[in-house]
Design a protein around this motif. Structure first.
Motif, short mmCIF file in Angstrom:
data_model
loop_
_atom_site.label_atom_id
_atom_site.label_comp_id
_atom_site.label_asym_id
_atom_site.label_seq_id
_atom_site.Cartn_x
_atom_site.Cartn_y
_atom_site.Cartn_z
N SER A 257 0.93 -1.09 -0.03
CA SER A 257 -0.10 -0.31 -0.02
C SER A 257 0.97 1.13 -0.20
O SER A 257 1.86 1.44 0.78
N ALA A 258 0.65 2.23 -0.92
CA ALA A 258 1.41 3.51 -0.88
C ALA A 258 1.37 4.37 0.25
O ALA A 258 2.03 4.91 0.71
N ALA A 259 0.05 4.31 0.94
CA ALA A 259 -0.30 5.04 2.21
C ALA A 259 0.81 4.19 3.32
O ALA A 259 1.26 5.08 4.11
N GLY B 93 2.32 5.62 6.77
CA GLY B 93 1.17 5.35 7.51
C GLY B 93 0.98 3.95 8.15
O GLY B 93 1.50 3.02 7.84
N ASN C 202 -5.40 0.23 -2.10
CA ASN C 202 -5.88 1.58 -2.43
C ASN C 202 -6.20 2.48 -1.54
O ASN C 202 -6.64 3.60 -1.75
N VAL C 203 -5.98 1.99 -0.14
CA VAL C 203 -6.51 2.97 1.11
C VAL C 203 -5.36 4.11 1.23
O VAL C 203 -4.32 3.83 1.15
N GLU C 204 -6.06 5.42 1.33
CA GLU C 204 -5.28 6.36 1.64
C GLU C 204 -5.03 6.86 3.07
O GLU C 204 -5.70 6.41 3.76
N LEU C 205 -4.22 7.55 3.13
CA LEU C 205 -3.62 8.03 4.53
C LEU C 205 -4.85 8.80 5.04
O LEU C 205 -5.50 9.82 4.39
N GLN D 275 -7.91 7.69 5.59
CA GLN D 275 -9.25 6.77 5.11
C GLN D 275 -9.47 5.71 5.98
O GLN D 275 -8.58 5.23 6.68
N THR E 245 -8.41 1.73 9.53
CA THR E 245 -8.02 3.17 9.36
C THR E 245 -6.51 3.46 9.21
O THR E 245 -5.56 2.67 9.94
N ALA F 84 -2.07 8.72 9.67
CA ALA F 84 -0.77 9.48 9.32
C ALA F 84 0.26 9.16 10.31
O ALA F 84 0.08 8.74 11.42
#
Length: 207
Positions: free
Chosen positions: A118-120, A125, A153-156, A158, A189, A192
């Motif tokens: 995951s990029a986050a 993250g 694809n979960v973002e910071l 999210q 979740t 950050a």
């Protein structure tokens, strides 16, 4: 995975009560009960070591099991298991009958996948898991051993909720069936990185 963990031998027991249960445990046997359906509850005895070994596998708790009770096969789900407070010992186990054509309610474990890619997460993250299992209802044949939560694809910042999960065909969430937004519980979740908020605050102050 060995199919042995999904099939257990048992015998009907008529000697009931706390004293009888203590005697069984001293003989390395495990008292249990089968209930549900239209039949009366049945008290049973199982080999403790067999159940204990099977209980080490996650799938044991979300799989339709077969109990061979005095030669008769009974399909069941594990509904409750009482363990000794500090010894590696099971004290009692409850099984619920599975009736063909009737939906079952049970908890299924969640498997969080693609966290490492995951990029986050790569950006620092941290995934905070709010749930490790989800209560579902479905026909016995559709019961999954686990449900995947894709983190790719979960973002910071999210949060994924029950409604974001991809449930297998024929499987539905018990909580979401209550048709109330408050029951769309948080599952995970991506928070950050620690210090990120304070860093942003310092930058704003300098500006």
């Amino acid at each position: 995975m060995s199919e042995a963990i999904f099939t257990l031998d048992a015998t009907v027991r008529s000697d009931l009560g706390k004293g009888a249960s203590r005697r069984l445990r001293r003989e390395d046997k495990l008292p249990g009960i089968i209930y549900g359906g239209e039949e009366a509850p049945v008290s049973i005895t199982l080999a403790h070591n067999k159940v204990f070994q099977a209980s080490e596998f996650e799938a044991f708790y979300s799989h339709v099991l077969t109990l061979n009770v005095d030669g008769q096969s009974v399909e069941v789900l594990v509904k409750d298991m009482q363990r000794h407070p500090f010894k590696p010992k099971i004290m009692h186990v409850d099984f619920q009958r599975v009736v063909a054509g009737h939906k079952v309610h049970t908890n299924v474990p969640l498997h969080f996948i693609n966290e490492d890619s995951s990029a986050a997460i790569k950006a620092g993250g941290v995934a905070e898991h709010h749930a490790t299992e989800v209560e579902v209802t479905c026909l016995p044949a559709a019961l999954p051993e686990f449900i995947e939560v894709d983190m790719a694809n979960v973002e910071l910042g999210q949060t994924l909720h029950l409604s974001d999960l991809a449930l297998p065909e024929g499987v539905s969430s018990v909580e979401l069936a209550k048709d109330d937004e408050s029951h769309d519980l948080a599952v995970v979740t991506v928070k950050a990185p620690k210090g990120a908020a304070s860093d942003e605050s310092e930058e704003a102050t300098e500006e």
